[in-house]
Design a protein around this motif. Structure first.
Motif, PDB file in Angstrom:
ATOM      1  N   UNK A   3     -24.308   3.485 -13.206  1.00 35.04           N
ATOM      2  CA  UNK A   3     -24.182   2.842 -11.826  1.00 35.04           C
ATOM      3  C   UNK A   3     -24.798   1.887 -11.457  1.00 35.04           C
ATOM      4  N   UNK A   4     -25.632   1.035 -12.631  1.00 33.38           N
ATOM      5  CA  UNK A   4     -26.365  -0.061 -12.374  1.00 33.38           C
ATOM      6  C   UNK A   4     -25.164  -1.186 -12.525  1.00 33.38           C
ATOM      7  N   UNK A   5     -24.416  -1.233 -13.152  1.00 33.27           N
ATOM      8  CA  UNK A   5     -23.406  -2.052 -13.427  1.00 33.27           C
ATOM      9  C   UNK A   5     -22.206  -1.980 -12.519  1.00 33.27           C
ATOM     10  N   UNK A   6     -21.832  -0.588 -11.997  1.00 30.93           N
ATOM     11  CA  UNK A   6     -20.696  -0.288 -11.372  1.00 30.93           C
ATOM     12  C   UNK A   6     -21.226   0.769 -10.382  1.00 30.93           C
ATOM     13  N   UNK A   7     -21.589   0.552  -9.238  1.00 30.97           N
ATOM     14  CA  UNK A   7     -22.343   1.476  -8.238  1.00 30.97           C
ATOM     15  C   UNK A   7     -21.405   1.864  -7.545  1.00 30.97           C
ATOM     16  N   UNK A   8     -19.917   1.695  -7.412  1.00 30.45           N
ATOM     17  CA  UNK A   8     -19.086   2.365  -6.518  1.00 30.45           C
ATOM     18  C   UNK A   8     -17.902   2.880  -7.100  1.00 30.45           C
ATOM     19  N   UNK A   9     -17.466   4.327  -6.816  1.00 29.79           N
ATOM     20  CA  UNK A   9     -16.036   4.528  -7.352  1.00 29.79           C
ATOM     21  C   UNK A   9     -15.242   4.087  -6.200  1.00 29.79           C
ATOM     22  N   UNK A  10     -13.941   3.787  -6.400  1.00 28.89           N
ATOM     23  CA  UNK A  10     -13.027   3.452  -5.291  1.00 28.89           C
ATOM     24  C   UNK A  10     -11.724   4.137  -5.736  1.00 28.89           C
ATOM     25  N   UNK A  11     -10.967   4.540  -4.797  1.00 28.00           N
ATOM     26  CA  UNK A  11      -9.629   5.003  -4.619  1.00 28.00           C
ATOM     27  C   UNK A  11      -8.779   4.053  -3.625  1.00 28.00           C
ATOM     28  N   UNK A  12      -7.674   3.445  -4.047  1.00 27.90           N
ATOM     29  CA  UNK A  12      -6.870   2.963  -3.023  1.00 27.90           C
ATOM     30  C   UNK A  12      -5.606   3.493  -3.393  1.00 27.90           C
ATOM     31  N   UNK A  13      -4.988   4.069  -2.253  1.00 27.69           N
ATOM     32  CA  UNK A  13      -3.756   4.857  -2.268  1.00 27.69           C
ATOM     33  C   UNK A  13      -2.829   3.774  -1.874  1.00 27.69           C
ATOM     34  N   UNK A  14      -1.534   3.806  -2.601  1.00 27.53           N
ATOM     35  CA  UNK A  14      -0.447   2.760  -2.353  1.00 27.53           C
ATOM     36  C   UNK A  14       0.846   3.622  -2.157  1.00 27.53           C
ATOM     37  N   UNK A  15       1.060   4.809  -2.640  1.00 22.77           N
ATOM     38  CA  UNK A  15       2.357   5.317  -2.555  1.00 22.77           C
ATOM     39  C   UNK A  15       2.184   6.505  -2.011  1.00 22.77           C
ATOM     40  N   UNK A  16       2.863   6.899  -0.802  1.00 26.33           N
ATOM     41  CA  UNK A  16       2.971   8.371  -0.039  1.00 26.33           C
ATOM     42  C   UNK A  16       4.118   8.840   0.132  1.00 26.33           C
ATOM     43  N   UNK A  17       4.299  10.281  -0.547  1.00 30.10           N
ATOM     44  CA  UNK A  17       5.633  10.819  -0.449  1.00 30.10           C
ATOM     45  C   UNK A  17       5.278  12.273   0.060  1.00 30.10           C
ATOM     46  N   UNK A  18       6.233  12.695   0.973  1.00 29.98           N
ATOM     47  CA  UNK A  18       6.228  14.149   1.318  1.00 29.98           C
ATOM     48  C   UNK A  18       6.900  14.906   0.393  1.00 29.98           C
ATOM     49  N   UNK A  19       6.344  16.224   0.484  1.00 28.82           N
ATOM     50  CA  UNK A  19       7.064  17.309  -0.275  1.00 28.82           C
ATOM     51  C   UNK A  19       7.635  18.303   0.780  1.00 28.82           C
ATOM     52  N   UNK A  20       6.788  18.575   1.753  1.00 30.65           N
ATOM     53  CA  UNK A  20       7.469  19.355   2.664  1.00 30.65           C
ATOM     54  C   UNK A  20       6.500  18.929   3.959  1.00 30.65           C
ATOM     55  N   UNK A  21       6.628  19.503   5.075  1.00 31.25           N
ATOM     56  CA  UNK A  21       6.166  19.470   6.653  1.00 31.25           C
ATOM     57  C   UNK A  21       4.737  19.488   6.365  1.00 31.25           C
ATOM     58  N   UNK A  22       4.085  20.180   5.509  1.00 34.51           N
ATOM     59  CA  UNK A  22       2.784  20.229   5.245  1.00 34.51           C
ATOM     60  C   UNK A  22       2.013  19.896   3.901  1.00 34.51           C
ATOM     61  N   UNK A  23       2.710  19.229   3.151  1.00 42.83           N
ATOM     62  CA  UNK A  23       2.186  18.910   1.785  1.00 42.83           C
ATOM     63  C   UNK A  23       2.836  17.647   1.214  1.00 42.83           C
TER      64      UNK A  23
END
Length: 191
Positions: free
Chosen positions: A97-117
């Protein structure tokens, strides 16, 4: 891990009268949560939670591939309900945590499986190491918050990662390598 990681999922859902055409949504930290589960000696799954996180996403229901997602978790705000263990995981063998105080997530590809997922593929960075991670996402609901009349969308997401992929190899064999991530997100439209 950034649970808000889910937002663009709504892009593939049919438009409704309540849906905003396009916009930016902020993750509501009061009604969202990020948790992880990791094996302890085969006896149980230790549960950890992220107490401090933030993020936002943009989406346009007519152009889902142009959606974006950005989430940050404060490492110092991660709790496993044990002060000694929490202190240990802040150290250099774990989250550093001292050297890397954050965890990050950057979403870049979005795909549908069906109408709810669907899925959101992105880059997860932990302790200075970035790896591709895909979240399995379920759209829960979209509509108006009855208390403050804000436009809200809600999602659930899951993923599995290996901690060793991010350089966290302490006590492998006693403490599991596979980490299950569970995310619940409410995103509130910006005015």
């Amino acid at each position: 891990m950034r649970t808000t990681l889910l937002a663009a999922t709504i892009a593939w859902l049919p438009l409704t009268a309540e849906r905003a055409a396009a916009g930016t949504f902020d993750i509501d930290p009061v009604h969202s949560g990020i948790a992880f589960f990791i094996d302890h000696l085969g006896f149980s799954q230790v549960i950890g939670i992220a107490k401090e996180f933030s993020g936002s996403f943009q989406f346009d229901a007519t152009k889902p591939t142009e959606s974006s997602l950005d989430v940050a978790v404060k490492v110092a705000g991660i709790s496993t309900n044990n002060s000694q263990r929490d202190s240990d995981i802040q150290g250099a063998d774990w989250f550093n945590a001292t050297e890397f105080p954050q965890i990050t997530f950057v979403g870049h590809e979005f795909k549908a499986v069906d109408a709810k997922s669907g899925t959101i593929a992105g880059d997860l960075t932990i302790a200075g190491v970035t790896k591709p991670v895909t979240l399995d996402v379920t759209f829960n609901k979209e509509g108006q918050n009855p208390w403050d009349k804000s436009h809200v969308v809600g999602f659930s997401a899951r993923a599995s990662i290996k901690r060793s992929d991010f350089g966290m190899k302490a006590a492998l064999g006693m403490i599991g390598d596979d980490v299950s991530l569970v995310v619940q997100v409410e995103g509130r439209a910006r005015s």
